[in-house]
Design a protein around this motif. Structure first.
Motif, PDB file in Angstrom:
ATOM      1  N   ARG A 112      37.906  37.088  31.756  1.00  0.00           N
ATOM      2  CA  ARG A 112      37.558  35.733  31.319  1.00  0.00           C
ATOM      3  C   ARG A 112      38.137  35.427  29.935  1.00  0.00           C
ATOM      4  O   ARG A 112      37.826  34.384  29.357  1.00  0.00           O
ATOM      5  N   ALA A 143      34.607  29.646  33.418  1.00  0.00           N
ATOM      6  CA  ALA A 143      34.324  30.902  34.138  1.00  0.00           C
ATOM      7  C   ALA A 143      33.117  31.644  33.571  1.00  0.00           C
ATOM      8  O   ALA A 143      32.444  32.388  34.298  1.00  0.00           O
ATOM      9  N   ASP A 144      32.809  31.443  32.280  1.00  0.00           N
ATOM     10  CA  ASP A 144      31.685  32.147  31.656  1.00  0.00           C
ATOM     11  C   ASP A 144      30.350  31.836  32.334  1.00  0.00           C
ATOM     12  O   ASP A 144      29.395  32.591  32.198  1.00  0.00           O
ATOM     13  N   THR A 175      34.757  31.338  46.225  1.00  0.00           N
ATOM     14  CA  THR A 175      34.423  31.093  44.817  1.00  0.00           C
ATOM     15  C   THR A 175      33.125  30.316  44.638  1.00  0.00           C
ATOM     16  O   THR A 175      32.479  30.432  43.607  1.00  0.00           O
ATOM     17  N   PHE A 229      32.920  27.114  44.314  1.00  0.00           N
ATOM     18  CA  PHE A 229      33.122  25.865  43.565  1.00  0.00           C
ATOM     19  C   PHE A 229      34.432  25.203  43.979  1.00  0.00           C
ATOM     20  O   PHE A 229      35.305  25.824  44.585  1.00  0.00           O
ATOM     21  N   ARG A 278      34.954  23.050  36.958  1.00  0.00           N
ATOM     22  CA  ARG A 278      34.492  23.659  38.210  1.00  0.00           C
ATOM     23  C   ARG A 278      33.274  22.884  38.678  1.00  0.00           C
ATOM     24  O   ARG A 278      32.346  22.660  37.897  1.00  0.00           O
ATOM     25  N   GLY A 296      24.774  35.895  32.752  1.00  0.00           N
ATOM     26  CA  GLY A 296      24.808  36.226  34.175  1.00  0.00           C
ATOM     27  C   GLY A 296      23.712  37.135  34.687  1.00  0.00           C
ATOM     28  O   GLY A 296      23.600  37.344  35.898  1.00  0.00           O
ATOM     29  N   TYR A 349      30.250  22.977  41.317  1.00  0.00           N
ATOM     30  CA  TYR A 349      29.484  23.825  42.234  1.00  0.00           C
ATOM     31  C   TYR A 349      28.410  22.997  42.937  1.00  0.00           C
ATOM     32  O   TYR A 349      27.873  22.056  42.353  1.00  0.00           O
ATOM     33  N   HIS A 392      29.873  31.337  35.665  1.00  0.00           N
ATOM     34  CA  HIS A 392      29.983  31.468  37.120  1.00  0.00           C
ATOM     35  C   HIS A 392      28.672  31.937  37.777  1.00  0.00           C
ATOM     36  O   HIS A 392      28.212  31.340  38.753  1.00  0.00           O
ATOM     37  N   GLU A 393      28.055  32.992  37.227  1.00  0.00           N
ATOM     38  CA  GLU A 393      26.857  33.556  37.887  1.00  0.00           C
ATOM     39  C   GLU A 393      25.687  32.568  37.849  1.00  0.00           C
ATOM     40  O   GLU A 393      25.009  32.359  38.860  1.00  0.00           O
ATOM     41  N   SER A 404      37.653  23.033  42.268  1.00  0.00           N
ATOM     42  CA  SER A 404      38.300  22.638  41.014  1.00  0.00           C
ATOM     43  C   SER A 404      38.530  21.138  41.041  1.00  0.00           C
ATOM     44  O   SER A 404      39.153  20.630  41.976  1.00  0.00           O
ATOM     45  N   LEU A 435      26.406  29.606  40.208  1.00  0.00           N
ATOM     46  CA  LEU A 435      26.187  29.969  41.618  1.00  0.00           C
ATOM     47  C   LEU A 435      24.695  29.994  41.938  1.00  0.00           C
ATOM     48  O   LEU A 435      24.260  29.464  42.961  1.00  0.00           O
TER      49      LEU A 435
END
Length: 297
Positions: free
Chosen positions: A191, A46-47, A5, A7, A23, A277, A25, A49-50, A9, A53
């Motif tokens: 999501r 989660a929105d 993932t 990340f 999250r 993203g 990262y 995430h990209e 939690s 990362l």
């Protein structure tokens, strides 16, 4: 860090003891300026995430990125009193999370409600903010967008699968997002609903709809220019979806005119709120973060 993932939690305690999730990262000890991501009203960490990362795993300068779940959303605990789904309570939650996470300065990426929360933070704790990305939100909110959001939060039909969920979202929002393909609708569905506890259910407390039902959308909404003006000292990237019904073009233009360092971008084919993203969005956000870091010294 879980390898798959990117990340970890982390859980934090709100002032009233409620358990909050974020999250986390990237490297905790990175000297680079951290980034804090704040989602929309019924959205989750989660929105981001990209973009999280990309920023946290940047080869030249990996940085810490913290993406929050507000109370009643995602992995944060639900509040037994829905009236606490209030921006003042959420601001206090955010302050608790920042202190517990050891973040005393950061760039903030705020989608919709996350942008309102960032403006509230500018009034309460301005020194923490070193740069801002406003994603389809500004000091003036278009009531049409709130009416539309009120029409579906907590009221969507219950899908049996994520692909069925994707179909529901596509029917609901196709006019706002005409360019999205099947894979993107499916990602949006993943999501929006969760299968953590068995059958699919919304990844938020459906009592959130009561907050929206209390809004009097006939009365003029408060205008937040004084809060926006409190951000004069930091660079801003203001993004608007070309099909947005929440952030008007006129407001975006005024944001750029009133602020000495506010870059604007209109995302083609996107509504409220644009997805962050894509390579282009990540590049634009990365440039703002780098600018903020230079300014912050």
């Amino acid at each position: 860090m879980t390898f798959d993932t990117g990340f970890v939690s982390r859980f934090f305690s709100a002032s009233d003891g409620l358990r909050l999730h974020a999250r986390d990262y990237g490297p905790l000890a990175s000297p680079a300026l951290p980034v804090v991501c704040l989602p929309g009203f019924a959205r989750t960490a989660a929105d981001f995430h990209e973009v999280a990362l990309a920023l946290s795993q940047d080869e030249a300068k990996p940085r810490r990125v913290l993406a929050a779940d507000y109370r009643g959303r995602g992995l944060s605990a639900y509040d037994s009193n829905w009236k606490n789904y209030d921006i003042r309570v959420e601001l206090d939650d955010l302050l608790q999370v920042l202190v517990a996470a050891g973040i005393d300065r950061a760039v903030f990426i705020g989608t919709s409600r996350g942008g309102l929360l960032t403006m509230a933070l500018a009034a309460a704790r301005p020194a923490v903010i070193k740069g801002v990305v406003f994603n389809d939100v500004g000091p003036v909110i278009d009531a049409r967008g709130l009416l539309r959001i009120r029409g579906y939060v907590g009221k969507l039909p219950q899908p049996r699968s994520f692909s069925e969920g994707a179909e529901i979202l596509k029917r609901l929002s196709d006019q706002q997002f005409p360019l999205l393909g099947d894979a993107e609708w499916e990602l949006m569905a993943r999501r929006t609903w969760t299968d953590r506890d068995g059958p699919l259910r919304p990844d938020y407390d459906t009592n959130l709809m009561k907050v929206l039902e209390e809004l009097d959308l006939e009365a003029p909404l408060p205008v937040l220019w004084p809060y926006f003006d409190a951000l004069q000292g930091v660079p801003i990237l203001a993004i608007r979806g070309a099909n947005s019904d929440l952030l008007a073009e006129k407001t975006l233009t005024e944001m750029a005119e009133r602020h000495p360092d506010c870059e604007t971008h209109v995302a083609p084919g996107q509504g409220h709120a644009p997805l962050l993203g894509s390579k282009d969005m990540i590049r634009r956000i990365g440039k703002l973060v780098a600018r903020a870091e230079r300014r912050a010294g």
